[in-house]
Scaffold this active site. Structure first.
Site, PDB file in Angstrom:
ATOM      1  N   ASN A   1       1.006  -1.214  -0.121  1.00 41.15           N
ATOM      2  CA  ASN A   1      -0.176  -0.060   0.052  1.00 41.15           C
ATOM      3  C   ASN A   1       0.942   1.212  -0.042  1.00 41.15           C
ATOM      4  O   ASN A   1       0.777   2.043   0.843  1.00 41.15           O
ATOM      5  CB  ASN A   1      -0.795   0.040   1.287  1.00 41.15           C
ATOM      6  CG  ASN A   1      -0.299  -0.129   2.664  1.00 41.15           C
ATOM      7  OD1 ASN A   1       0.766  -0.791   2.674  1.00 41.15           O
ATOM      8  ND2 ASN A   1      -0.972   0.110   3.593  1.00 41.15           N
TER       9      ASN A   1
ATOM     10  N   ASP B   1       4.290  -5.001  11.937  1.00 40.37           N
ATOM     11  CA  ASP B   1       3.215  -4.228  11.046  1.00 40.37           C
ATOM     12  C   ASP B   1       3.550  -2.546  11.325  1.00 40.37           C
ATOM     13  O   ASP B   1       2.806  -1.724  11.533  1.00 40.37           O
ATOM     14  CB  ASP B   1       1.810  -4.324  11.719  1.00 40.37           C
ATOM     15  CG  ASP B   1       0.723  -3.651  10.814  1.00 40.37           C
ATOM     16  OD1 ASP B   1       1.180  -3.292   9.528  1.00 40.37           O
ATOM     17  OD2 ASP B   1      -0.505  -3.780  10.807  1.00 40.37           O
TER      18      ASP B   1
HETATM   19 ZN   LIG Z   1      -0.005  -3.890   7.863  1.00 35.95          ZN
END
Ligand SMILES: [Zn+2]
Length: 447
Positions: free
Chosen positions: A96, A312
């Site tokens: 992303n 993350d």
């Molecule tokens: Zn992520």
């Protein structure tokens, strides 16, 4: 030749801890000895490591380095520098970015960016969209770590929840499929309700109610059902609830599992109570849940229902994060702190150090089939970390290396400190000094 001897370290590897020495020649581990030190020949640099732990470098399978497209948040140079300071030697970066990594050309552009800027080794996730399945099938499975499917919408709006397209992606994906599993319909309904009540200023402690356990369970169950029906190699990202863990099993060896799952540091360290104190800083998706969920996640790492630990790592500029709830993006930076945080858990007796090494170093290598990394083995690439387990320090603005210059951990005292990080045999990080001229390599996979 680069020859370096690390002497008298406590080597923690493959379930064991022992005092020993390790020899690096060029980019590889050339020898490991238990007990007595290896002889130091001429022109051998020696690092006396008595009292230090020697671990394989951490492999972080889930990072958002925001490059290309978001230089105000982060880039590959800044975040890979933070990574080496945290003992991380390889990363897998999510799609992303801007543009999104959804074609092979855009993927190659990211390999070029990393080759020119990254201090750690790297691979990239390809993003699945409603229309790029044929492109995904052409991916080089020896270089691409996997395919990312956003079954819940998050930063970057790559939501893919059309049932027909999901069926096809799960049926035809040529690679491991990793999912962000949160049911978007449940989230949208909750969001609407609280927006009517509070406008854009929804209190941050309501984040886990807007993104509740139910949304996670529903979507994770859907992903598992899809994978079972199609025989897909599925990896479920950032599990956050006790309920979802009941869908996973720990008795199958990692190599044989068709369905695996990841835990991320925010869900392993914080609890929903922390939203009162930290607000936007821990607005992450999925939301941080209760202390009972956190304890269940740690237990599931111990009994192998959860396979890997990642960060993350998702930095945002502070001006963006400081906005009201509805405008503040989700995500928190973590890669500089993941290993010290997990070693803090180990210090508190929540999990063993050997298990931390298994889930952060060995398991990602095994799960993705990374060639010659993730273990301290003769002939393997010398991706290594030395940690002083008894050197307390406090996370503070002045020692944060993220481009965004903030952390949800500011003020937190940690006991383990990374002292040296070697990437491909090169000492990239040493007690606060970073060799910013060094460049990592692309990861390669045997599958
Ligand atoms: Zn992520």
């Amino acid at each position: 030749m680069n020859t370096l001897l690390i002497r008298n370290a406590t080597i923690i590897n493959e379930g064991r801890s022992f005092t020993g020495s390790l020899l690096i020649e060029n980019d590889r581990i050339a020898g490991i000895s238990e007990g007595q030190s290896l002889p130091a020949g001429k022109n051998v640099r020696i690092i006396e490591a008595e009292g230090l732990w020697l671990l394989p470098g951490v492999i972080d399978e889930h990072v958002h380095f925001r490059d290309p497209g978001f230089p105000q948040k982060a880039d590959f140079a800044s975040e890979s520098a933070a990574a080496v300071a945290g003992g991380v030697t390889s990363v897998m970066d999510m799609p992303n970015t801007k543009p999104q990594t959804v074609t092979l050309d855009l993927l190659e552009e990211k390999f070029r960016i990393a080759a020119s800027k990254s201090m750690v080794n790297y691979s990239f996730w390809l993003g699945a969209t409603a229309g790029n399945l044929e492109e995904l099938k052409k991916a080089d499975t020896a270089r691409v770590c996997g395919i990312k499917v956003f079954m819940g919408s998050s930063t970057g709006n790559m939501l893919l929840d059309d049932p027909e397209i999901l069926e096809r992606v799960f049926a035809e994906a040529p690679l491991l499929v990793a999912v962000h599993a949160e049911d978007d319909r449940i989230i949208r309904e909750n969001l609407k309700k609280y927006e009517e009540e509070f406008g854009i200023n929804i209190p941050f402690p309501l984040h886990p109610e807007i993104r509740p356990a139910e949304a996670c369970y529903h979507s994770t169950a859907t992903a598992i059902d899809l994978a079972r029906r199609h025989g897909t190699r599925l990896h479920i990202l950032h599990l956050s609830t006790a309920e979802e863990l009941e869908l996973l099993e720990g008795n199958t060896p990692l190599q044989k599992k068709k369905i695996t799952a990841e835990a991320c540091i925010p869900h392993l360290w914080f609890s929903d109570e922390d939203y009162y104190r930290l607000g936007s800083r821990i607005k992450v998706n999925p939301a941080v849940k209760t202390a009972a969920d956190r304890a269940a996640l740690l237990q599931a790492l111990i009994d192998d229902r959860l396979d890997t630990i990642a960060t993350d790592h998702a930095p945002h500029a502070w001006q963006e994060k400081a906005k009201p709830y509805l405008l503040a993006p989700s995500g928190t930076p973590m890669i500089q702190h993941s290993l010290p945080v997990m070693l803090e858990h180990a210090r508190e007796g929540d999990i063993s150090v050997e298990k931390v090494v298994e889930k952060m170093c060995h398991a990602p290598a095994e799960l993705f089939g990374i060639r010659e990394r993730g273990f301290i083995r003769e002939g393997y690439k010398a991706d290594l970390v030395l940690v002083d387990p008894a050197a307390p320090w406090t996370v503070a603005k002045e020692n944060i290396l993220y481009k965004c210059s903030w952390s949800a951990l500011e003020g937190t005292r940690l006991h383990a400190r990374v002292t040296h990080t070697f990437v491909n045999g090169h000492l990239v990080y040493r007690n606060g000094q970073i060799d910013r001229s060094f460049r990592g390599e692309a990861l390669t996979f045997d599958r």
